[in-house]
Design a protein around this motif. Sequence first.
Motif, PDB file in Angstrom:
ATOM      1  N   LYS A   8      32.071 -26.368  11.650  1.00  0.00           N
ATOM      2  CA  LYS A   8      31.870 -27.818  11.575  1.00  0.00           C
ATOM      3  C   LYS A   8      33.111 -28.566  12.049  1.00  0.00           C
ATOM      4  N   CYS A  78      28.200 -34.798  16.094  1.00  0.00           N
ATOM      5  CA  CYS A  78      28.855 -34.929  14.784  1.00  0.00           C
ATOM      6  C   CYS A  78      27.826 -35.073  13.663  1.00  0.00           C
ATOM      7  N   CYS A  79      26.812 -35.901  13.890  1.00  0.00           N
ATOM      8  CA  CYS A  79      25.770 -36.098  12.877  1.00  0.00           C
ATOM      9  C   CYS A  79      25.000 -34.800  12.626  1.00  0.00           C
ATOM     10  N   GLY A  80      24.713 -34.078  13.713  1.00  0.00           N
ATOM     11  CA  GLY A  80      23.995 -32.824  13.579  1.00  0.00           C
ATOM     12  C   GLY A  80      24.776 -31.800  12.783  1.00  0.00           C
ATOM     13  N   VAL A  82      27.188 -32.468  10.471  1.00  0.00           N
ATOM     14  CA  VAL A  82      27.316 -32.904   9.076  1.00  0.00           C
ATOM     15  C   VAL A  82      26.024 -32.648   8.302  1.00  0.00           C
ATOM     16  N   ARG A  83      24.908 -33.037   8.891  1.00  0.00           N
ATOM     17  CA  ARG A  83      23.626 -32.907   8.205  1.00  0.00           C
ATOM     18  C   ARG A  83      23.005 -31.517   8.380  1.00  0.00           C
ATOM     19  N   GLU A  84      23.626 -30.728   9.286  1.00  0.00           N
ATOM     20  CA  GLU A  84      23.091 -29.402   9.618  1.00  0.00           C
ATOM     21  C   GLU A  84      21.621 -29.516  10.018  1.00  0.00           C
ATOM     22  N   SER A  85      21.348 -30.523  10.828  1.00  0.00           N
ATOM     23  CA  SER A  85      19.990 -30.769  11.299  1.00  0.00           C
ATOM     24  C   SER A  85      19.717 -29.919  12.535  1.00  0.00           C
ATOM     25  N   ARG A  86      18.742 -29.022  12.443  1.00  0.00           N
ATOM     26  CA  ARG A  86      18.407 -28.159  13.582  1.00  0.00           C
ATOM     27  C   ARG A  86      17.903 -28.981  14.764  1.00  0.00           C
ATOM     28  N   ALA A 241      21.774 -22.857  10.260  1.00  0.00           N
ATOM     29  CA  ALA A 241      20.918 -23.831   9.587  1.00  0.00           C
ATOM     30  C   ALA A 241      19.510 -23.270   9.432  1.00  0.00           C
ATOM     31  N   ASP A 245      16.796 -22.453   5.894  1.00  0.00           N
ATOM     32  CA  ASP A 245      15.462 -23.045   5.703  1.00  0.00           C
ATOM     33  C   ASP A 245      14.504 -22.046   5.008  1.00  0.00           C
TER      34      ASP A 245
END
Length: 245
Positions: A8, A78-80, A82-86, A241, A245
């Motif tokens: 990260k 950066c947002c991806g 932090v949020r660990e958004s796939r 990530a 899930d």
Amino acid sequence: MCCSGFLKIMMFVFNGAIFLAGAAILGVGVWVEVDSGSLLGLLETVEDAPDELSQLANVSYLLMGAGAVLLVIGFLGCCGAVRESRCMLMMFFIIVLIIFLVEVAGAIVLFVFQGLTDQLLMDVEIQVIKEIRVKYGEDEKMTSRWNATMKEFKCCGYKNYTDFDGSPFLDQYKSYPDTCCFQNVTTCTENNAGASNIGGCFQKFMDLIEENTVIIAAVALGIAAVEIAAMVVSLILYTKAGKKD
């Protein structure tokens, strides 16, 4: 967990570099657009110009667009992270990959079609000199832009003082622009202009680019390296990530 935190941090570093690069490119694009003394700004005054020349005149919009895209990519990465958004991480990877492939393709095209680029420059030279001889001293917008450019770069015409032969300015004042002669010359006659031998604006512009070639190449390679590293890290984070899930 430690490895994930390190990835990260690296993602933040890479995307911070991309964000700053985008801000710099956007700033350069805005500067080129608002700078009336820019040599590129003169291309807007050329009528019946080739399509390639018209596109070159709009390079400021291309820079601003590229800068804005890089800003969005940096923020998205950066947002991806932090949020660990796939979804965001994959979108980031795809966009950066497309940009990287476009950059590689552009470099190959420039290398392969270098001869065509030289021919385009010759066409540009002919067209611009023609415009000078027809409009300089008569078209206020075109004349003021040339005066600003010649003063900024300390140059004379596109190629040299002969570009002004037959121009309305020469017919009216019986002299060449003051920038075509040394400052201690009272009247810039043909003899004085020839003796001064002030270089053309295009050559001065090319000299400026050549002086900064190493910096430009280093920045380009640096951006490419950051893009590759950011893609690798984003894929690793995407994989991790997915396991959560």
